[in-house]
Design a protein around this motif. Structure first.
Motif, PDB file in Angstrom:
ATOM      1  N   VAL A 126       0.857  -1.192   0.000  1.00 26.55           N
ATOM      2  CA  VAL A 126       0.000   0.000   0.000  1.00 26.55           C
ATOM      3  C   VAL A 126       0.891   1.240   0.000  1.00 26.55           C
ATOM      4  N   LYS A 127       0.664   2.115  -0.962  1.00 23.50           N
ATOM      5  CA  LYS A 127       1.420   3.367  -1.064  1.00 23.50           C
ATOM      6  C   LYS A 127       0.553   4.496  -0.533  1.00 23.50           C
ATOM      7  N   THR A 128       1.018   5.165   0.513  1.00 23.94           N
ATOM      8  CA  THR A 128       0.222   6.210   1.142  1.00 23.94           C
ATOM      9  C   THR A 128       1.102   7.269   1.785  1.00 23.94           C
ATOM     10  N   GLN A 129       0.566   8.484   1.882  1.00 26.13           N
ATOM     11  CA  GLN A 129       1.221   9.570   2.606  1.00 26.13           C
ATOM     12  C   GLN A 129       0.887   9.496   4.101  1.00 26.13           C
ATOM     13  N   GLY A 130      -0.106   8.677   4.431  1.00 23.14           N
ATOM     14  CA  GLY A 130      -0.562   8.572   5.810  1.00 23.14           C
ATOM     15  C   GLY A 130       0.092   7.413   6.538  1.00 23.14           C
ATOM     16  N   GLU A 131      -0.419   7.170   7.743  1.00 22.64           N
ATOM     17  CA  GLU A 131       0.051   6.061   8.563  1.00 22.64           C
ATOM     18  C   GLU A 131      -0.967   4.937   8.448  1.00 22.64           C
ATOM     19  N   LEU A 132      -0.580   3.844   7.804  1.00 24.56           N
ATOM     20  CA  LEU A 132      -1.466   2.700   7.642  1.00 24.56           C
ATOM     21  C   LEU A 132      -1.561   1.982   8.981  1.00 24.56           C
ATOM     22  N   LYS A 133      -2.762   1.972   9.560  1.00 22.69           N
ATOM     23  CA  LYS A 133      -2.964   1.384  10.880  1.00 22.69           C
ATOM     24  C   LYS A 133      -3.229  -0.117  10.800  1.00 22.69           C
ATOM     25  N   PHE A 134      -4.088  -0.523   9.868  1.00 22.37           N
ATOM     26  CA  PHE A 134      -4.345  -1.946   9.722  1.00 22.37           C
ATOM     27  C   PHE A 134      -5.062  -2.249   8.422  1.00 22.37           C
ATOM     28  N   ILE A 135      -4.919  -3.505   8.002  1.00 20.83           N
ATOM     29  CA  ILE A 135      -5.689  -4.102   6.924  1.00 20.83           C
ATOM     30  C   ILE A 135      -6.412  -5.274   7.574  1.00 20.83           C
ATOM     31  N   CYS A 136      -7.726  -5.306   7.453  1.00 19.83           N
ATOM     32  CA  CYS A 136      -8.467  -6.387   8.117  1.00 19.83           C
ATOM     33  C   CYS A 136      -9.593  -6.887   7.226  1.00 19.83           C
ATOM     34  N   ASN A 137     -10.133  -8.013   7.614  1.00 20.62           N
ATOM     35  CA  ASN A 137     -11.293  -8.587   6.942  1.00 20.62           C
ATOM     36  C   ASN A 137     -12.484  -7.661   7.157  1.00 20.62           C
ATOM     37  N   ASP A 138     -13.319  -7.479   6.143  1.00 20.86           N
ATOM     38  CA  ASP A 138     -14.440  -6.547   6.236  1.00 20.86           C
ATOM     39  C   ASP A 138     -15.445  -6.915   7.310  1.00 20.86           C
ATOM     40  N   ILE A 139     -15.715  -8.188   7.491  1.00 20.76           N
ATOM     41  CA  ILE A 139     -16.682  -8.590   8.508  1.00 20.76           C
ATOM     42  C   ILE A 139     -16.119  -8.345   9.910  1.00 20.76           C
ATOM     43  N   ASP A 140     -14.815  -8.563  10.090  1.00 18.56           N
ATOM     44  CA  ASP A 140     -14.201  -8.271  11.385  1.00 18.56           C
ATOM     45  C   ASP A 140     -14.222  -6.774  11.672  1.00 18.56           C
ATOM     46  N   ALA A 141     -14.033  -5.957  10.634  1.00 14.62           N
ATOM     47  CA  ALA A 141     -14.112  -4.499  10.810  1.00 14.62           C
ATOM     48  C   ALA A 141     -15.522  -4.100  11.234  1.00 14.62           C
ATOM     49  N   GLY A 142     -16.533  -4.710  10.607  1.00 12.27           N
ATOM     50  CA  GLY A 142     -17.917  -4.431  10.987  1.00 12.27           C
ATOM     51  C   GLY A 142     -18.199  -4.813  12.422  1.00 12.27           C
ATOM     52  N   MET A 143     -17.682  -5.963  12.835  1.00  9.93           N
ATOM     53  CA  MET A 143     -17.891  -6.398  14.218  1.00  9.93           C
ATOM     54  C   MET A 143     -17.164  -5.483  15.191  1.00  9.93           C
ATOM     55  N   GLN A 144     -15.943  -5.080  14.856  1.00  6.02           N
ATOM     56  CA  GLN A 144     -15.195  -4.157  15.724  1.00  6.02           C
ATOM     57  C   GLN A 144     -15.988  -2.875  15.957  1.00  6.02           C
ATOM     58  N   ALA A 145     -16.682  -2.425  14.919  1.00  8.40           N
ATOM     59  CA  ALA A 145     -17.437  -1.174  15.017  1.00  8.40           C
ATOM     60  C   ALA A 145     -18.715  -1.320  15.837  1.00  8.40           C
ATOM     61  N   THR A 146     -19.227  -2.545  15.983  1.00  6.76           N
ATOM     62  CA  THR A 146     -20.527  -2.708  16.632  1.00  6.76           C
ATOM     63  C   THR A 146     -20.514  -3.502  17.928  1.00  6.76           C
ATOM     64  N   CYS A 147     -19.470  -4.284  18.199  1.00  2.00           N
ATOM     65  CA  CYS A 147     -19.508  -5.151  19.380  1.00  2.00           C
ATOM     66  C   CYS A 147     -19.400  -4.343  20.673  1.00  2.00           C
ATOM     67  N   ASP A 148     -19.917  -4.944  21.735  1.00  8.20           N
ATOM     68  CA  ASP A 148     -19.986  -4.266  23.030  1.00  8.20           C
ATOM     69  C   ASP A 148     -19.628  -5.273  24.121  1.00  8.20           C
ATOM     70  N   ALA A 149     -18.742  -4.901  25.013  1.00  4.38           N
ATOM     71  CA  ALA A 149     -18.269  -5.794  26.070  1.00  4.38           C
ATOM     72  C   ALA A 149     -19.385  -6.243  27.010  1.00  4.38           C
ATOM     73  N   LYS A 150     -20.514  -5.544  27.016  1.00  2.43           N
ATOM     74  CA  LYS A 150     -21.598  -5.947  27.926  1.00  2.43           C
ATOM     75  C   LYS A 150     -22.317  -7.206  27.459  1.00  2.43           C
ATOM     76  N   TYR A 151     -22.041  -7.664  26.230  1.00  2.00           N
ATOM     77  CA  TYR A 151     -22.662  -8.879  25.723  1.00  2.00           C
ATOM     78  C   TYR A 151     -21.655 -10.029  25.742  1.00  2.00           C
ATOM     79  N   ALA A 152     -22.088 -11.184  26.232  1.00  2.00           N
ATOM     80  CA  ALA A 152     -21.205 -12.349  26.301  1.00  2.00           C
ATOM     81  C   ALA A 152     -20.840 -12.851  24.910  1.00  2.00           C
ATOM     82  N   CYS A 153     -21.803 -12.831  23.985  1.00  2.00           N
ATOM     83  CA  CYS A 153     -21.550 -13.343  22.640  1.00  2.00           C
ATOM     84  C   CYS A 153     -22.386 -12.563  21.628  1.00  2.00           C
ATOM     85  N   GLU A 154     -21.760 -12.165  20.536  1.00  2.00           N
ATOM     86  CA  GLU A 154     -22.453 -11.460  19.454  1.00  2.00           C
ATOM     87  C   GLU A 154     -22.055 -12.084  18.126  1.00  2.00           C
ATOM     88  N   LEU A 155     -22.998 -12.125  17.192  1.00  2.00           N
ATOM     89  CA  LEU A 155     -22.749 -12.616  15.838  1.00  2.00           C
ATOM     90  C   LEU A 155     -23.118 -11.536  14.843  1.00  2.00           C
TER      91      LEU A 155
END
Length: 162
Positions: free
Chosen positions: A87-116
């Motif tokens: 990846v060529k960028t002027q910025g700082e590349l923080k991560f490349i991840c799977n799209d579904i994992d990115a979606g889960m990272q954005a929505t999951c909450d520690a108050k729930y034991a299990c989320e799908l």
């Protein structure tokens, strides 16, 4: 700090720039012939258009991602091997991840034991979180359901085929 996220999908990529107080969005077509070079060209154009130099970049892609590297992507084979080195960028590349994992990272909450989270698009993916932590499997590539084999009366198929 300005943050650019790129959600690359089988038919389009969504560039989303988070600025102080508002968000800019830009979509580009992708597809089977979309390659790393084209992604880099789009990033460079976006950096020029918004005069981005010192910012953070995160990229979400379909397929199997391990250690910030796209190992295998059936819908976008030209992106296989996408990594911090390619990846060529002027910025700082923080991560490349799977799209579904990115979606889960954005929505999951520690108050729930299990989320799908199940996403259906060009492919089919599922992510699981336990107590707010995304489960990525023993080798870090959990999540892609589409290639899973399913036996039916008519024979064996992948979940995506069904």
């Amino acid at each position: 700090m300005q943050i650019l996220t790129i959600d690359v999908g089988g038919t389009k990529a969504l560039f989303e720039l988070h600025l102080a107080g508002h968000t800019e969005q830009y979509k580009i077509p992708t597809g089977e012939g979309f390659k790393i070079e084209e992604l880099n060209n789009q990033i460079a154009a976006f950096e020029r258009d918004y005069d981005l130099q010192h910012y953070q970049l995160a990229i979400a892609v379909p397929g199997l991602v391990q250690n910030n590297r796209l190992v295998s992507c059936k819908s976008l084979p030209g992106l296989n091997g996408l990594s911090f080195d390619t990846v060529k960028t002027q910025g700082e590349l923080k991560f490349i991840c799977n799209d579904i994992d990115a979606g889960m990272q954005a929505t999951c909450d520690a108050k729930y034991a299990c989320e799908l989270l199940v996403m259906c698009g060009t492919g089919i993916g599922m992510s699981i979180a336990f107590n707010g932590q995304v489960f990525t499997g023993a080798t870090g590539v959990a999540g892609e359901l589409g290639p899973c084999r399913v036996m039916t009366e008519s024979g064996e198929f992948s979940l995506e085929q069904l």
